[in-house]
Motif scaffolding. Sequence first.
Motif, PDB file in Angstrom:
ATOM      1  N   ILE A  77       0.810  -1.135   0.027  1.00  0.00           N
ATOM      2  CA  ILE A  77      -0.080  -0.163   0.030  1.00  0.00           C
ATOM      3  C   ILE A  77       0.888   1.156   0.150  1.00  0.00           C
ATOM      4  CG2 ILE A  77       0.017   0.164   2.418  1.00  0.00           C
ATOM      5  CD1 ILE A  77      -3.120   0.861   2.097  1.00  0.00           C
ATOM      6  N   ILE A  78       2.092   1.128   0.490  1.00  0.00           N
ATOM      7  CA  ILE A  78       2.993   2.321   0.626  1.00  0.00           C
ATOM      8  C   ILE A  78       3.180   2.877  -0.873  1.00  0.00           C
ATOM      9  CG2 ILE A  78       5.061   1.415   0.424  1.00  0.00           C
ATOM     10  CD1 ILE A  78       4.449   4.010   2.701  1.00  0.00           C
ATOM     11  N   GLU A  79       3.015   2.047  -1.955  1.00  0.00           N
ATOM     12  CA  GLU A  79       3.559   2.735  -3.433  1.00  0.00           C
ATOM     13  C   GLU A  79       2.049   3.522  -3.794  1.00  0.00           C
ATOM     14  OE1 GLU A  79       6.081   2.295  -5.080  1.00  0.00           O
ATOM     15  OE2 GLU A  79       7.160   0.962  -3.154  1.00  0.00           O
ATOM     16  N   ARG A  80       1.073   3.436  -2.923  1.00  0.00           N
ATOM     17  CA  ARG A  80      -0.172   4.152  -3.316  1.00  0.00           C
ATOM     18  C   ARG A  80       0.112   5.825  -2.904  1.00  0.00           C
ATOM     19  NH1 ARG A  80      -4.780   1.255  -4.153  1.00  0.00           N
ATOM     20  NH2 ARG A  80      -5.536   3.399  -4.808  1.00  0.00           N
ATOM     21  N   LEU A  81       0.908   6.182  -1.946  1.00  0.00           N
ATOM     22  CA  LEU A  81       1.367   7.287  -1.350  1.00  0.00           C
ATOM     23  C   LEU A  81       2.168   8.070  -2.481  1.00  0.00           C
ATOM     24  CD1 LEU A  81       1.046   9.428   0.564  1.00  0.00           C
ATOM     25  CD2 LEU A  81       2.936   8.687   1.846  1.00  0.00           C
ATOM     26  N   ARG A  82       1.650   8.756  -3.257  1.00  0.00           N
ATOM     27  CA  ARG A  82       2.395   9.368  -4.642  1.00  0.00           C
ATOM     28  C   ARG A  82       2.530  10.927  -4.284  1.00  0.00           C
ATOM     29  NH1 ARG A  82      -1.646   5.914  -7.236  1.00  0.00           N
ATOM     30  NH2 ARG A  82      -0.609   3.891  -7.823  1.00  0.00           N
ATOM     31  N   GLU A 141      18.964   1.962  -0.034  1.00  0.00           N
ATOM     32  CA  GLU A 141      19.579   2.247  -1.419  1.00  0.00           C
ATOM     33  C   GLU A 141      18.782   3.449  -2.243  1.00  0.00           C
ATOM     34  OE1 GLU A 141      22.128   0.843  -3.075  1.00  0.00           O
ATOM     35  OE2 GLU A 141      22.671  -0.439  -1.582  1.00  0.00           O
ATOM     36  N   LYS A 142      17.364   3.675  -1.773  1.00  0.00           N
ATOM     37  CA  LYS A 142      16.629   4.805  -2.455  1.00  0.00           C
ATOM     38  C   LYS A 142      17.230   5.884  -2.257  1.00  0.00           C
ATOM     39  CE  LYS A 142      12.526   2.211  -1.212  1.00  0.00           C
ATOM     40  NZ  LYS A 142      11.401   2.060  -0.622  1.00  0.00           N
ATOM     41  N   SER A 150       8.550   5.526  -1.617  1.00  0.00           N
ATOM     42  CA  SER A 150       8.916   5.333  -3.019  1.00  0.00           C
ATOM     43  C   SER A 150      10.050   6.350  -3.406  1.00  0.00           C
ATOM     44  CB  SER A 150       8.000   5.471  -3.935  1.00  0.00           C
ATOM     45  OG  SER A 150       7.720   6.761  -4.091  1.00  0.00           O
ATOM     46  N   ARG A 151      11.111   5.926  -4.270  1.00  0.00           N
ATOM     47  CA  ARG A 151      12.069   6.807  -4.838  1.00  0.00           C
ATOM     48  C   ARG A 151      11.580   8.254  -5.197  1.00  0.00           C
ATOM     49  NH1 ARG A 151      17.993   7.653  -5.100  1.00  0.00           N
ATOM     50  NH2 ARG A 151      18.048   9.288  -6.700  1.00  0.00           N
ATOM     51  N   GLU A 152      10.589   8.053  -5.912  1.00  0.00           N
ATOM     52  CA  GLU A 152       9.856   9.216  -6.262  1.00  0.00           C
ATOM     53  C   GLU A 152       9.343  10.360  -5.234  1.00  0.00           C
ATOM     54  OE1 GLU A 152       6.087  10.593  -9.602  1.00  0.00           O
ATOM     55  OE2 GLU A 152       6.175   8.554  -8.329  1.00  0.00           O
ATOM     56  N   VAL A 153       8.935   9.823  -4.180  1.00  0.00           N
ATOM     57  CA  VAL A 153       8.342  10.525  -3.184  1.00  0.00           C
ATOM     58  C   VAL A 153       9.656  10.883  -2.460  1.00  0.00           C
ATOM     59  CG1 VAL A 153       7.141  10.357  -0.822  1.00  0.00           C
ATOM     60  CG2 VAL A 153       6.110   9.502  -2.905  1.00  0.00           C
ATOM     61  N   LEU A 154      10.545  10.196  -1.966  1.00  0.00           N
ATOM     62  CA  LEU A 154      11.637  10.649  -1.575  1.00  0.00           C
ATOM     63  C   LEU A 154      12.329  11.927  -2.430  1.00  0.00           C
ATOM     64  CD1 LEU A 154      13.098   7.334  -0.290  1.00  0.00           C
ATOM     65  CD2 LEU A 154      12.308   9.101   1.233  1.00  0.00           C
ATOM     66  N   GLU A 155      12.589  11.763  -3.510  1.00  0.00           N
ATOM     67  CA  GLU A 155      13.036  12.678  -4.178  1.00  0.00           C
ATOM     68  C   GLU A 155      12.584  13.992  -4.228  1.00  0.00           C
ATOM     69  OE1 GLU A 155      13.396  11.070  -8.283  1.00  0.00           O
ATOM     70  OE2 GLU A 155      15.317  10.413  -7.917  1.00  0.00           O
ATOM     71  N   TYR A 156      10.982  14.038  -4.098  1.00  0.00           N
ATOM     72  CA  TYR A 156      10.184  15.217  -4.090  1.00  0.00           C
ATOM     73  C   TYR A 156      10.269  15.922  -2.780  1.00  0.00           C
ATOM     74  CZ  TYR A 156       5.994  17.985  -3.318  1.00  0.00           C
ATOM     75  OH  TYR A 156       4.946  18.956  -3.146  1.00  0.00           O
ATOM     76  N   LEU A 157      10.396  15.104  -1.820  1.00  0.00           N
ATOM     77  CA  LEU A 157      10.304  15.550  -0.387  1.00  0.00           C
ATOM     78  C   LEU A 157      11.837  16.239  -0.231  1.00  0.00           C
ATOM     79  CD1 LEU A 157       8.771  13.039   1.651  1.00  0.00           C
ATOM     80  CD2 LEU A 157       7.733  14.937   1.551  1.00  0.00           C
ATOM     81  N   LEU A 158      12.925  15.717  -0.537  1.00  0.00           N
ATOM     82  CA  LEU A 158      14.169  15.846  -0.274  1.00  0.00           C
ATOM     83  C   LEU A 158      14.619  17.153  -1.364  1.00  0.00           C
ATOM     84  CD1 LEU A 158      15.756  12.705   0.457  1.00  0.00           C
ATOM     85  CD2 LEU A 158      15.662  14.398   1.876  1.00  0.00           C
ATOM     86  N   SER A 159      14.091  17.420  -2.337  1.00  0.00           N
ATOM     87  CA  SER A 159      14.273  18.482  -3.245  1.00  0.00           C
ATOM     88  C   SER A 159      13.306  19.719  -3.166  1.00  0.00           C
ATOM     89  CB  SER A 159      13.902  18.074  -4.685  1.00  0.00           C
ATOM     90  OG  SER A 159      12.928  17.680  -5.160  1.00  0.00           O
TER      91      SER A 159
END
Length: 380
Positions: free
Chosen positions: A170-175, A226-227, A199-208
């Motif tokens: 379900i964590i993949e549904r948090l976009r 690794e993400k 997800s890597r995409e969400v991490l990138e969004y938050l950290l950028s």
Amino acid sequence: MITEREQEILLLIRQDPLISQQALADRLGITRSAVAGHIMNLTNKGAIRGKGYIVADAPYAVVIGGANMDILGQPATAFQLQDSNPGRVSCSPGGVGRNIAENLARLGADSRLIAPIGKDAYGQMLLEHCQQAGIDMRYCLLLDDATTSTYLSILDASGDMHVAINDMAIIERLRVETLVSHAEMLRRASLLIIDTNLSREVLEYLLSQFSQVPIFVDTVSGPKSEKLRGLLGSIHTLKPNLLEAQQLSGLKVRSDEDLPGLADWFHQQGVKRLCLSLSARGTYLSEMNDQGTAEQQILPPLAVDLVNANGAGDAFLAGLAHGWLQGWQSSDAARFAVASAALTLTHPSTINPTMSVTAVERLLQQTEALPYTAHSQHNA
């Protein structure tokens, strides 16, 4: 200073600003006149303004990560593999992000959680428990067509984890689009805490997009850490264990003499503070100071009777976060974090229900030669 009882009242008022004094009294098991006295004190202290319980602006933390139902099994004696082992099985709310959020709320902070939760029996249990613990759940993603995350952990007879299995699809549904809708709230936060279940995409969004806000990160596990490759530069505080740190850096640690070099690698990537878990030996803390050099030390664990090793790391990060929100010096926040972790170890649940500032300070005073005192300063 706001007392523990006043903190409980504030948490209930934040959840329902129109709650009556009698309802507060019923929830807390005290008299209405006692509630009235506490509310008068909170008004005098500036925590509540005027009628209707308008709560004064206060720093808050937003935790973005996993929320699970934890199923915990432990044998009564030594393991018998490939056989049924008599023991005990329990079920309780968990998830790294959710655990941090609950510990933080129990320490009296305004703690807000963003996590995906299924509209099922486990999800309802999660919501009810978290709200009762004081977590602000308004920003969670509730899904009709997904099942709530489940984490199965098997401990050995001594309380250490033997093996675990997680079902967290379900964590993949948090976009990203969900977080974009909360961008203003995230931008105004005093602190963001994230885990690598995201997800890597969400991490990138938050950290950028929110690099102006201090961000604390829990690496969760080796594969999930690794993400973070290529994203370390926006992290204020990183909490990996030794295996995860070696995996991310590509460096090998053969003795304590290698720890400063490992920490320096992370600082060169942009991480301001590294909290490296050394398991039973404690935590290696390395933090860049204003002069551009790293201050490094090993924080030994407090001597307590181990009941359950699960959740200590989550409590440690919550303790650090509490210190940050209070504006404490880093050394005081670190000692408080160590004691928060130790308090968790003494209870069979992943979250110690007695977690509070008073309980942590009491444990510090009982286990250290010098009494604990928090000194305020502005955070860098």
